[in-house]
Design a protein around this motif. Structure first.
Motif, mmCIF file in Angstrom:
data_model
loop_
_atom_site.group_PDB
_atom_site.id
_atom_site.type_symbol
_atom_site.label_atom_id
_atom_site.label_comp_id
_atom_site.label_asym_id
_atom_site.label_seq_id
_atom_site.Cartn_x
_atom_site.Cartn_y
_atom_site.Cartn_z
ATOM 1 N N MET A 1 0.617 -1.330 0.017
ATOM 2 C CA MET A 1 0.045 0.191 0.214
ATOM 3 C C MET A 1 0.917 1.371 -0.241
ATOM 4 S SD MET A 1 -3.261 0.145 -0.463
ATOM 5 C CE MET A 1 -4.319 1.301 0.613
ATOM 6 N N THR A 2 0.349 2.381 0.389
ATOM 7 C CA THR A 2 0.736 3.535 0.341
ATOM 8 C C THR A 2 0.164 4.671 1.499
ATOM 9 O OG1 THR A 2 1.299 3.489 -2.241
ATOM 10 C CG2 THR A 2 0.904 5.717 -1.345
ATOM 11 N N TYR A 3 0.937 5.475 1.627
ATOM 12 C CA TYR A 3 0.378 6.638 2.290
ATOM 13 C C TYR A 3 1.063 8.057 1.893
ATOM 14 C CZ TYR A 3 -1.550 9.728 5.862
ATOM 15 O OH TYR A 3 -2.161 10.817 6.491
ATOM 16 N N CYS A 4 -0.199 8.585 1.247
ATOM 17 C CA CYS A 4 0.389 10.184 0.854
ATOM 18 C C CYS A 4 -0.500 11.138 1.295
ATOM 19 C CB CYS A 4 0.211 10.269 -0.710
ATOM 20 S SG CYS A 4 1.196 9.147 -1.651
ATOM 21 N N VAL A 5 -0.139 12.301 1.943
ATOM 22 C CA VAL A 5 -1.090 13.157 2.475
ATOM 23 C C VAL A 5 -0.337 14.566 1.917
ATOM 24 C CG1 VAL A 5 0.726 13.094 4.586
ATOM 25 C CG2 VAL A 5 -1.773 14.327 4.588
ATOM 26 N N ALA A 6 -1.409 15.510 1.550
ATOM 27 C CA ALA A 6 -1.255 16.780 1.037
ATOM 28 C C ALA A 6 -2.050 17.653 2.010
ATOM 29 C CB ALA A 6 -1.253 16.806 -0.419
ATOM 30 N N VAL A 7 -1.402 18.879 2.072
ATOM 31 C CA VAL A 7 -2.178 19.942 2.890
ATOM 32 C C VAL A 7 -2.016 21.242 2.222
ATOM 33 C CG1 VAL A 7 -2.187 21.400 5.184
ATOM 34 C CG2 VAL A 7 -1.712 18.875 5.186
ATOM 35 N N ARG A 8 -3.183 22.004 2.151
ATOM 36 C CA ARG A 8 -3.117 23.380 1.652
ATOM 37 C C ARG A 8 -3.536 24.358 2.669
ATOM 38 N NH1 ARG A 8 -7.011 26.512 -2.574
ATOM 39 N NH2 ARG A 8 -8.127 26.773 -0.751
ATOM 40 N N VAL A 9 -2.839 25.117 3.209
ATOM 41 C CA VAL A 9 -2.943 26.063 4.187
ATOM 42 C C VAL A 9 -2.845 27.344 3.449
ATOM 43 C CG1 VAL A 9 -2.849 24.643 6.078
ATOM 44 C CG2 VAL A 9 -0.679 26.010 5.318
ATOM 45 N N ASP A 10 -3.166 28.500 4.131
ATOM 46 C CA ASP A 10 -2.930 30.050 3.650
ATOM 47 C C ASP A 10 -1.456 30.090 3.380
ATOM 48 O OD1 ASP A 10 -5.503 30.554 3.673
ATOM 49 O OD2 ASP A 10 -5.394 31.691 5.490
ATOM 50 N N GLN A 167 -6.355 23.496 9.746
ATOM 51 C CA GLN A 167 -7.338 24.465 9.338
ATOM 52 C C GLN A 167 -6.277 25.332 8.243
ATOM 53 O OE1 GLN A 167 -7.989 25.815 13.130
ATOM 54 N NE2 GLN A 167 -10.209 24.898 12.930
ATOM 55 N N ARG A 168 -7.277 26.165 7.757
ATOM 56 C CA ARG A 168 -6.684 27.259 6.610
ATOM 57 C C ARG A 168 -5.653 28.105 7.346
ATOM 58 N NH1 ARG A 168 -10.100 31.631 3.718
ATOM 59 N NH2 ARG A 168 -7.993 32.463 3.819
ATOM 60 N N GLU A 169 -5.916 28.412 8.640
ATOM 61 C CA GLU A 169 -4.922 29.227 9.317
ATOM 62 C C GLU A 169 -3.961 28.523 9.857
ATOM 63 O OE1 GLU A 169 -8.002 28.924 10.209
ATOM 64 O OE2 GLU A 169 -9.200 30.322 9.366
ATOM 65 N N THR A 170 -3.678 27.147 9.899
ATOM 66 C CA THR A 170 -2.692 26.458 10.468
ATOM 67 C C THR A 170 -1.055 26.971 9.708
ATOM 68 O OG1 THR A 170 -3.948 24.612 10.643
ATOM 69 C CG2 THR A 170 -1.706 23.923 10.822
ATOM 70 N N THR A 171 -0.111 27.165 10.425
ATOM 71 C CA THR A 171 1.130 27.679 9.744
ATOM 72 C C THR A 171 1.868 26.413 9.194
ATOM 73 O OG1 THR A 171 2.173 26.989 11.758
ATOM 74 C CG2 THR A 171 1.488 29.183 11.860
ATOM 75 N N LEU A 172 2.686 26.730 8.007
ATOM 76 C CA LEU A 172 3.349 25.723 7.294
ATOM 77 C C LEU A 172 4.144 24.887 8.399
ATOM 78 C CD1 LEU A 172 3.151 25.618 4.304
ATOM 79 C CD2 LEU A 172 4.988 27.143 4.017
ATOM 80 N N GLU A 173 4.690 25.439 9.451
ATOM 81 C CA GLU A 173 5.595 24.584 10.373
ATOM 82 C C GLU A 173 4.722 23.651 10.977
ATOM 83 O OE1 GLU A 173 5.861 27.910 10.015
ATOM 84 O OE2 GLU A 173 7.979 27.906 9.620
ATOM 85 N N ASP A 174 3.318 24.211 11.535
ATOM 86 C CA ASP A 174 2.330 23.175 12.117
ATOM 87 C C ASP A 174 1.933 22.135 11.324
ATOM 88 O OD1 ASP A 174 2.945 24.176 14.664
ATOM 89 O OD2 ASP A 174 0.916 24.998 14.802
ATOM 90 N N ALA A 175 1.666 22.628 9.861
ATOM 91 C CA ALA A 175 1.177 21.689 9.020
ATOM 92 C C ALA A 175 2.041 20.525 8.367
ATOM 93 C CB ALA A 175 0.940 22.435 7.609
ATOM 94 N N THR A 176 3.313 21.072 8.751
ATOM 95 C CA THR A 176 4.469 19.873 8.390
ATOM 96 C C THR A 176 4.806 18.950 9.370
ATOM 97 O OG1 THR A 176 5.795 21.655 7.287
ATOM 98 C CG2 THR A 176 7.111 19.828 7.784
ATOM 99 N N LYS A 177 4.515 19.403 10.695
ATOM 100 C CA LYS A 177 4.601 18.674 12.059
ATOM 101 C C LYS A 177 3.333 17.776 11.681
ATOM 102 C CE LYS A 177 5.233 21.911 15.254
ATOM 103 N NZ LYS A 177 5.386 22.390 16.600
ATOM 104 N N ALA A 178 2.200 18.291 11.313
ATOM 105 C CA ALA A 178 1.117 17.344 11.523
ATOM 106 C C ALA A 178 1.234 16.090 10.524
ATOM 107 C CB ALA A 178 -0.194 18.220 11.343
ATOM 108 N N VAL A 179 1.562 16.597 9.211
ATOM 109 C CA VAL A 179 1.693 15.358 8.315
ATOM 110 C C VAL A 179 2.932 14.469 8.770
ATOM 111 C CG1 VAL A 179 0.821 16.724 6.343
ATOM 112 C CG2 VAL A 179 3.404 16.422 6.822
ATOM 113 N N LEU A 180 3.828 14.937 9.442
ATOM 114 C CA LEU A 180 4.793 13.904 10.107
ATOM 115 C C LEU A 180 4.301 13.035 11.126
ATOM 116 C CD1 LEU A 180 7.795 16.150 10.016
ATOM 117 C CD2 LEU A 180 7.730 14.385 8.499
#
Lengths: 245, 245
Positions: A1-10, A167-180
């Motif tokens: 299988m696979t796991y890919c995740v992509a996030v778009r924030v502001d 959420q859309r306001e999530t920072t790029l730093e937090d979005a990176t931590k979240a996907v990890l």
């Protein structure tokens, strides 16, 4: 299988994929599932693939062939010279449709599945950061403010943390931590998803990659995230109120 | 869908199920999926069901009918008078097989699935606490020290926390908290799993239920667990090291 995740924030786009593929449990291999395309200062795009590997490799080959041809003939439309990210998603969808038409019937006759999905995330100069999810039929959806992330493959294990954080306001730093963290949960619970990982971060209006890196199994930063998260969960769990008298 | 989780630790057994069933997204109903059987001081058993509702209700009816009959004729074997928990699992498996033989073909001809699974957890005097997972074919597996928990239904969202916490040495208190947190994650990420919940706790050598309760949507203790866990995750997340420079 696979796991890919992509996030778009502001603040931009974050994409993370694993590298494990398997045809059955005993035929495990390593394949890159993230691919980057780039015109410095004009556009930066990441593609992530899951599903039938021959189909997604075929799509990628189609895209690359067009890019090569466009160097000789600028009239050839590619994901690197098309007008919008929406058009880039269409081009990927068209390539997907072509591959499915060519092979699906025979693949299914052999008892395998031809299903595949591809995420395309990026920004071109003059547009906004966009994230699309393309299905086997070539149709696609776009991430919106209400649903700022997409997952493909083994998505369930890692969804709860994204539901809570992104959420859309999530920072790029937090979005990176979240996907990890989301990937870390998936790796722990599902053998068919495996290291190393490919991480891409595209900051809004940079038209370039802020991060484009492979995270190997011995990566210290990822180990730190993983251990800190484990410790935090354990601590949080210990602090929960008791429900038995 | 459904989410049921059962844990066997040295101190005993913990079982938790939701109550939502759906035939398609627009036909949602509430059905109990946990059922308890009990000879005070001699044995305590919990059954949890997922999959085709007509099949699992049929299995339950078969078990209940035998229990009723055994009151007139003590020679009728039931899950309440059989020699071992292993035999009780066989009885459930036999009832499952009978239901599948009777209906599977017709159910599948109608385009539905007849698949079902049932967990049986309990202890009888003279034996140890046991936990079995019975499949559609009537065959079953037992939870062991290496794999001290089973999940049926929508199991992926709630698996990471169980993977981290549950071991045979885990206390009954912690096992109860862990299944509640696991359910909380599942409820948040999947609409097809819903409140209220049914919780059963059987302490080792008590031959009775320490807890046998329905947790309603407005239950304060569950809300507290849910909120504390959210806060702990958020705090743990904020404390993670930054990976972007």
């Amino acid at each position: 299988m696979t796991y890919c995740v992509a996030v778009r924030v502001d603040q931009g786009l974050v994409m993370l994929s694993d590298t494990r593929t398997n045809a059955g449990m005993d035929n495990i291999a390593r394949f890159r599932k993230s691919f980057t395309y780039h015109v410095p200062g004009e556009r930066a795009i990441t593609l992530m693939c899951s599903g039938n590997l021959s189909i997604t490799q075929g799509v990628k080959a189609t895209l690359s062939k067009a890019i090569k041809e466009s160097k000789l003939d600028p009239d050839v439309e590619t994901i690197l010279n098309c007008d919008t990210m929406h058009r880039a998603a269409q081009i990927v969808g068209d390539a997907m449709q072509k591959m499915q038409q060519r092979y699906r019937e025979n693949i299914e006759m052999g008892g395998s599945g031809s299903g595949a999905s591809i995420m395309i995330a990026g920004q071109r100069k003059g547009g906004k950061p966009r994230l699309y999810l393309i299905y086997s039929a070539g149709n696609f959806i776009e991430a919106t403010e209400d649903t700022p992330f997409f997952q493909i493959g083994e998505h369930k294990y890692g969804k709860p943390i994204l539901d809570r954080i992104i959420q859309r306001e999530t920072t790029l730093e937090d979005a990176t931590k979240a996907v990890l963290v989301s990937m870390d949960s998936t790796l722990r619970s599902n053998l068919s998803v495996g290291m190393p990982l490919d991480l891409t971060v595209i900051a809004t209006d940079a038209f370039d990659f802020r991060v484009r890196t492979r995270i190997e199994a011995d990566n210290e930063e990822f180990a730190m995230i993983s251990q800190s998260w484990s410790a935090a969960l354990r601590k949080g769990f210990e602090d929960l109120p008791n429900v038995l008298d």
